[in-house]
Design an enzyme around this catalytic site. Structure first.
Site, PDB file in Angstrom:
ATOM      1  CB  CYS A 230      -1.153  -0.137   1.300  1.00 25.40           C
ATOM      2  SG  CYS A 230      -2.472  -1.631   1.144  1.00 25.40           S
ATOM      3  N   GLY A 232       1.132   3.587  -1.868  1.00 25.06           N
ATOM      4  CA  GLY A 232       1.083   5.414  -2.713  1.00 25.06           C
ATOM      5  C   GLY A 232       1.921   4.959  -4.089  1.00 25.06           C
ATOM      6  N   GLY A 234       4.543   6.086  -2.569  1.00 24.40           N
ATOM      7  CA  GLY A 234       6.403   5.885  -2.472  1.00 24.40           C
ATOM      8  C   GLY A 234       6.415   6.363  -1.420  1.00 24.40           C
ATOM      9  CG  ASP A 277      -7.314  -5.480  -4.835  1.00 18.72           C
ATOM     10  OD1 ASP A 277      -6.952  -5.334  -3.714  1.00 18.72           O
ATOM     11  OD2 ASP A 277      -8.404  -5.889  -4.977  1.00 18.72           O
ATOM     12  CB  CYS A 345      -2.967   8.136   9.134  1.00 21.58           C
ATOM     13  SG  CYS A 345      -3.757   8.332   7.790  1.00 21.58           S
TER      14      CYS A 345
HETATM   15  C1  SAM Z   1      -2.259   5.467   4.010  1.00 20.46           C
HETATM   16  S1  SAM Z   1      -2.273   5.335   1.806  1.00 20.46           S
HETATM   17  C2  SAM Z   1      -0.396   4.634   1.417  1.00 20.46           C
HETATM   18  C3  SAM Z   1       0.798   5.946   2.082  1.00 20.46           C
HETATM   19  C4  SAM Z   1       1.503   5.559   0.955  1.00 20.46           C
HETATM   20  N1  SAM Z   1       2.009   4.722   2.511  1.00 20.46           N
HETATM   21  C5  SAM Z   1       3.052   6.556   1.534  1.00 20.46           C
HETATM   22  O1  SAM Z   1       3.250   6.739   2.544  1.00 20.46           O
HETATM   23  O2  SAM Z   1       2.922   7.731   0.549  1.00 20.46           O
HETATM   24  C6  SAM Z   1      -2.896   4.015   1.331  1.00 20.46           C
HETATM   25  C7  SAM Z   1      -3.013   2.885   0.172  1.00 20.46           C
HETATM   26  O3  SAM Z   1      -3.452   2.108   0.158  1.00 20.46           O
HETATM   27  C8  SAM Z   1      -3.883   1.389  -1.328  1.00 20.46           C
HETATM   28  N2  SAM Z   1      -4.752   0.133  -1.508  1.00 20.46           N
HETATM   29  C9  SAM Z   1      -6.298   0.622  -0.925  1.00 20.46           C
HETATM   30  N3  SAM Z   1      -6.534  -0.704  -1.175  1.00 20.46           N
HETATM   31  C10 SAM Z   1      -5.878  -1.040  -2.060  1.00 20.46           C
HETATM   32  C11 SAM Z   1      -5.723  -2.950  -2.346  1.00 20.46           C
HETATM   33  N4  SAM Z   1      -6.758  -3.329  -2.118  1.00 20.46           N
HETATM   34  N5  SAM Z   1      -4.426  -3.006  -2.379  1.00 20.46           N
HETATM   35  C12 SAM Z   1      -3.393  -2.542  -2.915  1.00 20.46           C
HETATM   36  N6  SAM Z   1      -3.425  -0.903  -2.432  1.00 20.46           N
HETATM   37  C13 SAM Z   1      -4.766  -0.474  -1.775  1.00 20.46           C
HETATM   38  C14 SAM Z   1      -4.214   3.119  -1.925  1.00 20.46           C
HETATM   39  O4  SAM Z   1      -4.397   3.450  -2.990  1.00 20.46           O
HETATM   40  C15 SAM Z   1      -3.623   4.025  -0.584  1.00 20.46           C
HETATM   41  O5  SAM Z   1      -2.358   4.045  -1.702  1.00 20.46           O
END
Ligand code: SAM
Length: 404
Positions: A230, A232, A234, A277, A345
């Site tokens: 997850c 995002g 990066g 995913d 968060c």
């Molecule tokens: C809290 S944000 C991550 C922020 C990132 N780690 C950063 O430091 O910038 C959560 C992320 O989970 C991703 N996400 C949500 N559902 C997901 C899934 N089923 N598989 C993979 N990623 C997922 C979203 O696209 C989002 O980018």
């Protein structure tokens, strides 16, 4: 167009479902405003959304049928009430908002004038004074045994930046001290005191220290393989790569990843992005795995103040279910002996300790590890919750070791 007219457009756009932060950024890009007007619009936008529930509490007794008022007029009154709370003198706050009302609803200018002049402070229940949902405040009171910390969500925060670039980037940044940097609460974290800049050009990344700590908690050394799940755009991956780790960042959102990739390339950082995913298992394994899961974001109510009025209790449960699925993928990807850091968060029990406790019951091969956190904490039992004070976001972290 005046800053006040733009503010009303912005309020209506957010009321219509847009997110405040990107919408405000787009407004500031599109309209040539003076630095004073930019600052005024920003202050008004965050201030009104941070105090919205209390502003309505002050206004509603003065309005025969608040819900029947045209939205634009209602927002003008809320903005005028916010300036009243800020202590702005009557003539300086009433007249300009009445003028805005006159432009689109001249018949209501008299009403706006009367209401803004009659405003007075009123007693209010705590959730109204803090402009937070009742259910969340009750849950926080029960879980943390206090809610005073939530006051900080309504206060402005400094702009924090993380020093990227080479592993000794922090030293370089200190040498750039004349640009208005002062040390933040963590290594490599700084407070930026000047106007916004092209941060990547300076080897800097805007990032809240509470977000940075999730990456630091992984303890990944140079050359170590890291899976950033997850990930995002990066942001955490880039920090880990800047400290020499070999990072693979996975996320379902390809657009976010592309944006990150462009930024990190400018900094000369290598992060392998892959779109997936993560509810499905992945073919990768690592000794260091970070799952920075999607969440309800209650710890970021300061920077996303509109989110508090949209949040429904059932969303907390739905997020916890998704986090549970993602944690299964993260667990499979952690090599025996390796470390899995789970972070969100948000400050709910369900998405933090709740998810981790249930995970540990299903997975005896993982044990929670104690850790020292230099940030102020609300609670440290199973993992740690960051107290959202001094501009910090509220975060939850757990550090789990695979011991089989
Ligand atoms: C809290 S944000 C991550 C922020 C990132 N780690 C950063 O430091 O910038 C959560 C992320 O989970 C991703 N996400 C949500 N559902 C997901 C899934 N089923 N598989 C993979 N990623 C997922 C979203 O696209 C989002 O980018």
């Amino acid at each position: 167009m005046t800053a006040r007219a733009l503010a009303l457009d912005l309020f209506l756009a957010v009321e219509g479902g847009r997110r405040l932060q990107p919408t405000l950024s787009a407004f500031l890009r599109r309209h040539a405003l003076s630095p004073e007007d930019r600052a005024f619009l920003t202050h008004l936008a965050y201030g009104v959304f941070r105090r919205l529930r209390y502003l309505d509490h002050l206004l509603d007794p003065l309005l025969p049928r608040p819900e029947r008022l045209p939205s634009r007029v209602r927002w003008a009154l809320r903005a005028g009430a916010f300036e009243f709370l800020e202590g702005k003198a009557g003539h300086a706050r009433v007249h300009p908002w009445v003028e805005e009302v006159k432009k689109t609803h001249p018949a209501l200018a008299g009403l706006a004038n009367a209401v803004l002049r009659r405003l007075a402070l009123r007693e209010a229940p705590l959730a109204v004074r803090l402009s937070l949902p009742d259910f969340l405040l009750e849950a926080w009171e029960a879980f943390f045994q206090e809610v005073e910390f939530a006051q900080a969500f309504n206060e402005p925060a400094p702009l924090f930046v993380t020093a990227l670039g080479k592993p000794d980037g922090a030293k370089d940044v200190k040498e750039k001290g004349e640009r208005g940097l002062r040390p933040g609460p963590l290594p490599d974290s700084f407070v930026w005191e000047g106007p916004a800049e092209d941060f990547p050009a300076l080897g800097l990344q805007p990032q809240n220290p509470a977000s940075l700590f999730a990456a630091q908690l992984l303890g990944a050394g140079p050359g170590e393989e890291v899976l950033d799940l997850c990930g995002g755009a990066g942001v955490k991956a880039a920090y880990l790569a800047s400290r020499g780790a070999r990072v693979r960042s996975l996320d379902v959102n390809a657009r976010r990843q592309r944006a990150g990739e462009r930024t990190w390339r400018r900094l000369g950082l290598e992060v392998a992005f892959e779109t997936r995913d993560l509810r499905e298992p992945i073919p990768y394994r690592a000794d260091k795995v970070l799952l920075d899961a999607p969440c309800t974001g209650t710890g970021t109510f300061r920077t996303h103040p509109e989110a508090r009025y949209r949040l429904k209790p059932e969303e907390v449960r739905a997020m916890a279910a998704l986090q549970t699925q993602l944690l299964e993928t993260a667990a499979q990807a952690t090599r025996p002996g390796g470390v899995l850091v789970y972070s969100v968060c948000t400050l709910t029990e369900e998405e933090g300790e709740g998810v981790v406790r249930a995970f540990l019951e299903r997975h005896p091969e993982f044990v929670p590890e104690d850790f020292a956190c230099p940030l102020p904490l609300l609670r440290q039992e199973l993992g740690a919750y960051v107290r959202p004070e001094g501009g910090l976001d509220g975060f939850y972290y757990a550090r789990l070791r695979r011991v089989d």
